[in-house]
Design a protein around this motif. Structure first.
Motif: not given
Length: 133
Positions: A10-11, A33-35, A50-52, A58-59
Motif C-alpha cells: 500500500g501507499s 513497503i510496496a509501493p 504496484s499493489v496489484n 511474489k518475487h
C-alpha cells in the motif's frame, strides 16, 4: 522469538501508520513497503511495485525472505491477492494478513454486503440499488 522480514502493501496514510508501528517492533528485522510513500521511506524500504502486481510481489517476498505480508488496500484483496499467495507452493508458507477474495467482497461491494446481511438477518441500515435505466 526470532525477528522476521515483513512486506506491507500500500501507499496511503494507513500504510504509513502501520509502517511506523511495525518498525518499532523488536520482532521486525526488515520492513519492506510496496509501493510505499515518502513517509514510509522513514520506516522501511520502499519497493516500486504496484499493489496489484501479484507476480512482482511474489518475487519480492521470495527474494527478501519475507515471513509476513500485511495487505493494506482493499483492491488487491478483492482481486484475490491472499488466495494467490496461499495457493502458490512457493509462497504458501508465508503468513499473510488479509481476507480471501470471497470474504473481501463484504468490503469491496456494498450491494454484496447488504444482500449478505439481509440473507442472514444481520441488522443493517436500509438501502436501495439503482441502475442507469
Amino acid at each position: 522469538m526470532k525477528s522476521v522480514n515483513i512486506l506491507l502493501t500500500g501507499s496511503g496514510g494507513r500504510e504509513h501508520t502501520l509502517a511506523w508501528k511495525l518498525a518499532q517492533s523488536a520482532l521486525c528485522h526488515q520492513l519492506y513497503i510496496a509501493p510505499g510513500n515518502g513517509g514510509t521511506r522513514e520506516h522501511g524500504i520502499n519497493l516500486d511495485i504496484s499493489v496489484n502486481d501479484f507476480a512482482a510481489l511474489k518475487h519480492a517476498a521470495i527474494s527478501h525472505n519475507i515471513s509476513l505480508v500485511i495487505v493494506g488496500p482493499e483492491e488487491p484483496l478483492v482481486k484475490g491477492f491472499v488466495d494467490f499467495f496461499k495457493n502458490d507452493p512457493s509462497t504458501a508458507h508465508i503468513k499473510i494478513i488479509g481476507p480471501s477474495k470471497q470474504a473481501a467482497q463484504l468490503e469491496g461491494s456494498k450491494a454484496f454486503s447488504k444482500h449478505f446481511l439481509n440473507k442472514y438477518n444481520i441488522p443493517t441500515a436500509a438501502y436501495q440499488e439503482f441502475t442507469v435505466d
